[in-house]
Write a protein that holds these residues in place. Structure first.
Motif, PDB file in Angstrom:
ATOM      1  N   GLU A   1      -4.602 -11.044  -7.706  1.00 37.78           N
ATOM      2  CA  GLU A   1      -3.612  -9.999  -7.441  1.00 37.78           C
ATOM      3  C   GLU A   1      -4.273  -8.730  -6.908  1.00 37.78           C
ATOM      4  OE1 GLU A   1      -0.228  -7.417  -9.865  1.00 37.78           O
ATOM      5  OE2 GLU A   1      -0.834  -9.388 -10.604  1.00 37.78           O
ATOM      6  N   LEU A   2      -5.380  -8.331  -7.527  1.00 39.09           N
ATOM      7  CA  LEU A   2      -6.084  -7.131  -7.072  1.00 39.09           C
ATOM      8  C   LEU A   2      -6.591  -7.296  -5.645  1.00 39.09           C
ATOM      9  CD1 LEU A   2      -8.117  -6.375 -10.319  1.00 39.09           C
ATOM     10  CD2 LEU A   2      -6.226  -5.012  -9.416  1.00 39.09           C
ATOM     11  N   HIS A   3      -7.105  -8.484  -5.338  1.00 37.17           N
ATOM     12  CA  HIS A   3      -7.599  -8.768  -3.991  1.00 37.17           C
ATOM     13  C   HIS A   3      -6.465  -8.692  -2.974  1.00 37.17           C
ATOM     14  CE1 HIS A   3      -8.628 -11.657  -0.680  1.00 37.17           C
ATOM     15  NE2 HIS A   3      -9.760 -10.971  -0.714  1.00 37.17           N
ATOM     16  N   ALA A   4      -5.311  -9.238  -3.316  1.00 41.38           N
ATOM     17  CA  ALA A   4      -4.172  -9.225  -2.402  1.00 41.38           C
ATOM     18  C   ALA A   4      -3.704  -7.802  -2.125  1.00 41.38           C
ATOM     19  CB  ALA A   4      -3.024 -10.053  -2.987  1.00 41.38           C
ATOM     20  N   VAL A   5      -3.631  -6.981  -3.167  1.00 41.28           N
ATOM     21  CA  VAL A   5      -3.213  -5.589  -2.990  1.00 41.28           C
ATOM     22  C   VAL A   5      -4.204  -4.848  -2.102  1.00 41.28           C
ATOM     23  CG1 VAL A   5      -2.849  -3.390  -4.176  1.00 41.28           C
ATOM     24  CG2 VAL A   5      -1.938  -5.502  -5.165  1.00 41.28           C
ATOM     25  N   HIS A   6      -5.499  -5.134  -2.285  1.00 36.97           N
ATOM     26  CA  HIS A   6      -6.534  -4.448  -1.506  1.00 36.97           C
ATOM     27  C   HIS A   6      -6.519  -4.889  -0.046  1.00 36.97           C
ATOM     28  CE1 HIS A   6     -10.347  -2.451  -0.690  1.00 36.97           C
ATOM     29  NE2 HIS A   6     -10.777  -3.573  -0.136  1.00 36.97           N
ATOM     30  N   THR A   7      -6.318  -6.174   0.197  1.00 33.78           N
ATOM     31  CA  THR A   7      -6.414  -6.688   1.568  1.00 33.78           C
ATOM     32  C   THR A   7      -5.090  -6.660   2.323  1.00 33.78           C
ATOM     33  OG1 THR A   7      -6.103  -8.954   0.738  1.00 33.78           O
ATOM     34  CG2 THR A   7      -8.365  -8.173   1.022  1.00 33.78           C
TER      35      THR A   7
ATOM     36  N   ASP B   1     -15.967  -9.982  -6.692  1.00 36.40           N
ATOM     37  CA  ASP B   1     -16.088  -8.566  -7.057  1.00 36.40           C
ATOM     38  C   ASP B   1     -14.929  -8.107  -7.933  1.00 36.40           C
ATOM     39  OD1 ASP B   1     -18.435  -8.407  -5.642  1.00 36.40           O
ATOM     40  OD2 ASP B   1     -17.537  -7.454  -3.874  1.00 36.40           O
ATOM     41  N   TRP B   2     -13.730  -8.626  -7.648  1.00 41.29           N
ATOM     42  CA  TRP B   2     -12.560  -8.235  -8.431  1.00 41.29           C
ATOM     43  C   TRP B   2     -12.620  -8.830  -9.825  1.00 41.29           C
ATOM     44  CZ3 TRP B   2     -10.290  -4.471  -5.954  1.00 41.29           C
ATOM     45  CH2 TRP B   2     -10.395  -4.430  -4.558  1.00 41.29           C
ATOM     46  N   TRP B   3     -13.138 -10.033  -9.937  1.00 38.80           N
ATOM     47  CA  TRP B   3     -13.290 -10.677 -11.244  1.00 38.80           C
ATOM     48  C   TRP B   3     -14.319  -9.920 -12.078  1.00 38.80           C
ATOM     49  CZ3 TRP B   3     -16.981 -13.077 -14.269  1.00 38.80           C
ATOM     50  CH2 TRP B   3     -16.519 -13.937 -15.281  1.00 38.80           C
TER      51      TRP B   3
END
Length: 388
Positions: free
Chosen positions: A259-265, A367-369
């Motif tokens: 989820e964090l990766h999706a929001v960032h990208t 990195d997000w993990w």
């Protein structure tokens, strides 16, 4: 002007009363969607090939399990059995600190950091239950109550509803005034403890920070009663106690990283239907390692503002947060702050377990993990940068 509270003021948001329990249980035993949800996990093959039979067996089984449950207390006794089994199967240790310093005869508003949708308050409840104390009334957002059977289950377990879906300023204000009144009434009149998260939603990036807007909401009831009410006294009467919970491993860590990766990208993340319910199941059934639950001390100082209260909650949450080897190894692997890494308690077994979990993380999510586990160390040192 004092708002007149009637017996039905809180009916739309409150937990169920004892006299409502048998009817709710009977409704659940005949709820098709609930029975289908049970069979998907307990009887997956039969639910695919003969759903009607799987549903009937699940209904019979549920009625048998719920026989003799006639009150909320009976229901929570039943839950305690499953909590003990879950602890035995998915954790290595569950440690509680600070509870002995709190008066067992007084109700407190426990306000804690938030990592797991269901388990954070469940572990607070289990600690209180084991100590022979009253269990908490649990604040839960109405965004999680996507099905009637979910609402029934939550309200049976002493959950009350936080109105996140109200539309329009007037409707939202009225909803939060009712919520504030309910929390105050629970503490001051019913002498029943309450659990509330320090912010809306889970801290998916591992950074625990309180939202001052929640503190403002909590004092709305007192201000509604007396617009000149002293802010510090409004806080004292609620008996706020910060609570810190730390998991060595989060069963939902990969999903949070995604989820964090999706929001960032992509700038946003779209949840699939019933994703929150699946997160609840994953949290309950997944491996958690060691868990530390720390009860802080009541907020009784002369606080001048919501920001000051939020800062004290943060201070106590961070000081009570247990940093496990997983946090230290994640910080080491991230390379963000070598000077903060402490590997003195890391064993070979800790290292193997960490490396195995990290090996299962896709490269784009690495990195997000890692950040979820490294950020508690950075946050305590005042170096965490929010990316949630």
């Amino acid at each position: 002007m004092t708002r007149q509270l009637t017996p039905d003021t809180f009916d739309k948001i409150r937990p169920y009363h004892d006299d409502e329990v048998p009817g709710v249980l009977d409704r659940l035993a005949h709820d098709r969607e609930f029975l289908d949800a049970i069979t998907r996990y307990r009887l997956p093959r039969l639910s695919r090939h003969a759903p009607w039979l799987a549903r009937r067996l699940a209904g019979f089984g549920l009625q048998r399990q719920m026989r003799g449950i006639a009150s909320v207390g009976d229901f929570q006794d039943h839950i305690a059995h499953y909590m003990r089994r879950m602890l035995a199967n998915t954790t290595d240790a569950f440690e509680v600190a600070g509870l002995e310093a709190l008066d067992p005869q007084r109700a407190y508003l426990f306000i804690g950091n938030h990592r797991d949708i269901a388990l954070d308050p469940a572990f607070v409840n289990y600690a209180l239950y084991q100590a022979g104390r009253s269990t908490v009334r649990i604040a839960i957002g109405d965004n999680l109550l996507q099905k009637p059977f979910v609402t029934d289950l939550m309200r049976l377990n002493k959950s009350f509803i936080v109105p996140r879906s109200a539309r329009g300023k007037r409707a939202m204000l009225a909803a939060y005034q009712t919520l504030s009144n309910y929390i105050r009434h629970s503490i001051s009149v019913d002498n029943q403890p309450v659990w509330l998260a320090q912010r809306e939603g889970r801290a998916k990036n591992g950074i625990d920070r309180s939202d001052a807007a929640i503190i403002k909401m909590l004092t709305m009831a007192r201000r509604q009663e007396d617009k000149n009410a002293d802010f510090a006294e409004a806080i004292r009467e609620l008996r706020l106690v910060p609570v810190s919970i730390s998991y060595e491993y989060d069963p939902c860590d990969l999903q949070k990283a995604r989820e964090l990766h999706a929001v960032h990208t992509a700038g946003r993340y779209e949840k699939v239907e019933f994703e929150d319910i699946r997160s609840i199941v994953a949290g309950i059934t997944g491996y958690k390692g060691r868990i530390k639950l720390t009860f802080g001390t009541p907020l009784e100082s002369e606080f001048a503002s919501p920001d000051a209260v939020a800062a004290e909650i943060d201070r106590q949450v961070l000081s009570g947060y247990r940093l496990f080897p997983s946090h230290q190894m994640a910080l080491e692997a991230s390379g963000l702050a070598p000077d903060l890494v402490d590997l003195s308690e890391v064993t070979d077994a800790d290292r193997r377990r960490f490396d195995e979990r990290l090996a299962g993380v896709p490269d784009e999510l690495r990195d997000w993990w890692l950040a979820q586990y490294a950020n508690p160390v950075l946050n305590r040192a005042g170096r965490a940068n929010s990316n949630d």
